[in-house]
Design an enzyme around this catalytic site. Sequence first.
Site, PDB file in Angstrom:
ATOM      1  N   GLU A 240       0.860  -1.184   0.000  1.00 12.88           N
ATOM      2  CA  GLU A 240       0.000   0.000   0.000  1.00 12.88           C
ATOM      3  C   GLU A 240       0.894   1.231   0.000  1.00 12.88           C
ATOM      4  O   GLU A 240       1.812   1.356   0.810  1.00 12.88           O
ATOM      5  CB  GLU A 240      -0.905  -0.022   1.250  1.00 12.88           C
TER       6      GLU A 240
ATOM      7  N   ASN B 137      -3.163  -1.556   7.856  1.00 14.95           N
ATOM      8  CA  ASN B 137      -4.470  -2.111   7.493  1.00 14.95           C
ATOM      9  C   ASN B 137      -4.241  -3.622   7.450  1.00 14.95           C
ATOM     10  O   ASN B 137      -3.993  -4.202   6.404  1.00 14.95           O
ATOM     11  CB  ASN B 137      -4.933  -1.581   6.134  1.00 14.95           C
TER      12      ASN B 137
ATOM     13  N   LYS C  54      -3.666   0.040  14.185  1.00 16.64           N
ATOM     14  CA  LYS C  54      -4.516   1.095  13.606  1.00 16.64           C
ATOM     15  C   LYS C  54      -5.944   0.689  13.950  1.00 16.64           C
ATOM     16  O   LYS C  54      -6.452  -0.299  13.411  1.00 16.64           O
ATOM     17  CB  LYS C  54      -4.320   1.158  12.096  1.00 16.64           C
TER      18      LYS C  54
ATOM     19  N   GLU D  55     -10.389   4.907   9.528  1.00 17.72           N
ATOM     20  CA  GLU D  55     -10.638   4.572   8.121  1.00 17.72           C
ATOM     21  C   GLU D  55     -11.216   3.169   7.964  1.00 17.72           C
ATOM     22  O   GLU D  55     -10.772   2.377   7.138  1.00 17.72           O
ATOM     23  CB  GLU D  55      -9.347   4.710   7.308  1.00 17.72           C
TER      24      GLU D  55
ATOM     25  N   ARG E  77     -11.386  17.935  10.576  1.00 19.97           N
ATOM     26  CA  ARG E  77     -10.617  16.693  10.642  1.00 19.97           C
ATOM     27  C   ARG E  77      -9.277  16.863  11.361  1.00 19.97           C
ATOM     28  O   ARG E  77      -8.846  15.978  12.093  1.00 19.97           O
ATOM     29  CB  ARG E  77     -10.386  16.147   9.226  1.00 19.97           C
TER      30      ARG E  77
ATOM     31  N   ASP F  34      -2.251  14.520   7.234  1.00 17.06           N
ATOM     32  CA  ASP F  34      -1.849  13.248   6.650  1.00 17.06           C
ATOM     33  C   ASP F  34      -0.641  13.373   5.721  1.00 17.06           C
ATOM     34  O   ASP F  34      -0.815  13.370   4.499  1.00 17.06           O
ATOM     35  CB  ASP F  34      -3.048  12.686   5.859  1.00 17.06           C
TER      36      ASP F  34
ATOM     37  N   GLU G 134       3.781   9.101  -0.922  1.00 16.36           N
ATOM     38  CA  GLU G 134       2.380   9.010  -1.343  1.00 16.36           C
ATOM     39  C   GLU G 134       1.850  10.340  -1.868  1.00 16.36           C
ATOM     40  O   GLU G 134       1.127  10.377  -2.853  1.00 16.36           O
ATOM     41  CB  GLU G 134       1.534   8.547  -0.138  1.00 16.36           C
TER      42      GLU G 134
ATOM     43  N   TRP H 153     -12.704  13.693   2.671  1.00 15.89           N
ATOM     44  CA  TRP H 153     -11.916  13.042   1.616  1.00 15.89           C
ATOM     45  C   TRP H 153     -11.849  13.920   0.366  1.00 15.89           C
ATOM     46  O   TRP H 153     -11.084  13.653  -0.545  1.00 15.89           O
ATOM     47  CB  TRP H 153     -12.534  11.675   1.256  1.00 15.89           C
TER      48      TRP H 153
HETATM   49  C1  BDP Z   1      -3.392   7.447   4.375  1.00 16.52           C
HETATM   50  C2  BDP Z   1      -3.127   6.481   3.280  1.00 16.52           C
HETATM   51  C3  BDP Z   1      -3.692   5.118   3.556  1.00 16.52           C
HETATM   52  C4  BDP Z   1      -3.228   4.649   4.914  1.00 16.52           C
HETATM   53  C5  BDP Z   1      -3.580   5.671   5.965  1.00 16.52           C
HETATM   54  C6  BDP Z   1      -2.969   5.329   7.308  1.00 16.52           C
HETATM   55  O1  BDP Z   1      -3.690   7.000   2.089  1.00 16.52           O
HETATM   56  O2  BDP Z   1      -3.253   4.252   2.537  1.00 16.52           O
HETATM   57  O3  BDP Z   1      -3.810   3.433   5.261  1.00 16.52           O
HETATM   58  O4  BDP Z   1      -3.050   6.908   5.604  1.00 16.52           O
HETATM   59  O5  BDP Z   1      -1.930   5.891   7.627  1.00 16.52           O
HETATM   60  O6  BDP Z   1      -2.562   8.519   4.155  1.00 16.52           O
HETATM   61  O7  BDP Z   1      -3.515   4.546   8.059  1.00 16.52           O
END
Ligand code: BDP
Length: 726
Positions: free
Chosen positions: A193, A236, A313, A317, A362, A391, A419, A569
Amino acid sequence: MMTVTRRLHLLMTTLALLAMSGAGLAEDGYDLWLRYAPLPAAVADKVSAQARTVTVGQPLTPALAAARDELRLGLSRMTGSSPVLAESTGESQAPREGDIVIGTFGDSQWLSALDLPADDIGPEGYLVRTIAAKDGRYTVIAGHDERGVVYGVFALLRHLQAGGGMAGLDLSDTPRVKLRLLNHWDNLDRYVERGYAGQSIWDWWRLPNIVDPRYTDYARANASIGINGTVLNNVNAAAEVLTPRYIAKAAKLADIFRPWGIQVYLSARWSAPRDIGGLDTADPLDPDVRRWWREKADEIYAAIPDFGGFLVKANSEGQPGPREYGRSHADGANMLAAAVAPHGGVVMWRAFVYSETDPEDRVRQAYTEFKPLDGEFADNVLVQVKNGPLDFQPREPFHPMFGGMPETPLMMEFQVTKEYLGFSTHLVYLGALWEEVLDADTWADGQGSTVAKVVDGRLHGHELTGMAGVANIGRDRDWSGSDFDQANWYAFGRLAWNPELSSRDIAKEWLRQTFSTDPAFVDGAADLMMRSREAVVDYMTPLGLTHIMGTGHHYGPAPWVDDLGRPEWNPVYYHHAGPDGIGFDRTASGSNAVEQYHGPVGERFGDLATVPDEYLLWFHRLPWDHEMADGKTLWESLVAHYDHGVKEAEAMREAWLSLGKHVDETRRDRVADFLDVQVAEARWWRNACLAYFQDRAGLDWPAGVQPPPHSLEHYQSLEFPYAPGN
Ligand code: BDP
């Protein structure tokens, strides 16, 4: 003059070593900063005279053997002659001219007899010294523990690679942060990911029987920069990683990493007791659930005695978590902490939480949720806080949790994989970004309460400290997907070791080892790296803009997106550009996110007279004709920043073309090709964003500005269904 035989010998040794190490003649990037390129002949002769034998001054453990072999590999490749290896006979025997003795203070008779300043270094620290004895000069590499010895070996190799000699050595250092970890977002099917360097390096399917030599090289590279732990799987997380089959695979990796001082950790899926444990609940206060985790921890520790612990985590999300049962994050973390505590493990509980049902801004949500829990976490819990409150953006103000939770060890989470910064094709040196954040003053305990001091535990007196980097490593031959992305891996390790190091110094250190020690090259390339960070901010998200990347994959510009399932988002959530202006009001008249910072910081951010331009639209919503300090309107300034970003990308490319003469052709051309992509994409970012903002603002182009070559609709129509990492 070197004799013909000596020259021939040198050539043969070099070729043999190259073959041994698997390094091709082309610079394919595999060797990272551990290339150990041949030193100039005169230097090489001097070095090898002081490195005739490498002696381990105590019984040869796997860690000391690893340290010794690395030293030999490095010295052989750099000097063309291979030191003799020797082992302590157990009797004290005086080292002679040209010996290198390695060992730990307590266990080596030689070293304990030497009266070295062992008190000057701490756990995992090292000391590399030239000792002038009556029989000649020799070198000692020592630490209190084996990790220290390994780090000492790498410190000496770094010193030599950078052009230093063996005379009068006096190198010593101790890491300031205890847990220096990579976080791999790698799935069990090898998909990474947010990975832009190919598939996962973990071949889960073939493990534990088939072992890729890369695992050892991975450990060497990490040890060389002080990284001492790795979380193998994605946050995740799939619960299956906790099944016996996968524990055995993780155990194999742990065995390979152990000599290099690297511990294995796993991301745990909160609902594992339900998913794979046959329970119908994952409530942290349920006795069966508690027992399940305790037994799971026992099972893991039976296979991996030095298992580091869990990363979690939860309630983030869509991931399951204790909130489903009306329990707090502290209830959840403490339950897991109790399971690993008897074995000395830790729990790293992520603070990256925000909810679609919560109308709160957020960037405020994590602080709101965690601050009241300060002081409620068990002793072996660290709360892992992302940089920054949103983020991993090209620029964010520091997260207000740093400095806001004095009772809790807060671990910094940086994203090494890019990313949000152009994936692996843009040259962006993240050391500069991280230094800015670590140097930021939280004012938690008056002036000088930097984020670095929160992270290394000094500010609030924490022994348990940590820094995590989301890895940019994959199966690509060069590991990171580009030559310069290796620098980000390197810089992360060095800053985790000491969060107060200068990112420019780190860049130079890396450049010398990776490309060339020529000062003209090193200075020029370090400049290029340092300016790369501001360049990307300018062509993507200047003046405090944020999160306007393409949906899902986060590739390319898409500031117009407003139709996604969750309000936060959508890029428009972050800027709400319209005829009246642009920006997010986070002052007292808006979401009041500024109140989460300590007084002087919040006041500085909240006041238009003092807020730095870098955070302007992050904290303020302003009309397009707002007058900037230099007299431009906000609109003119925004355009100027985008233009400047493109110019910088172009200038970086030019700079590389002239620096390239110091670099082998293969890497020179590869970097140049990547910079071509970066320039093209910088223009695309500039054009697409300005086309959109101009449309929203309804203003004319400032005088002399080139309008975008395409219509807004054109930019909006671009789609990238196969962008990597998503
Ligand atoms: C976001 C990413 C996602 C990650 C999430 C995280 O887009 O892929 O799972 O953070 O850090 O920035 O948990």
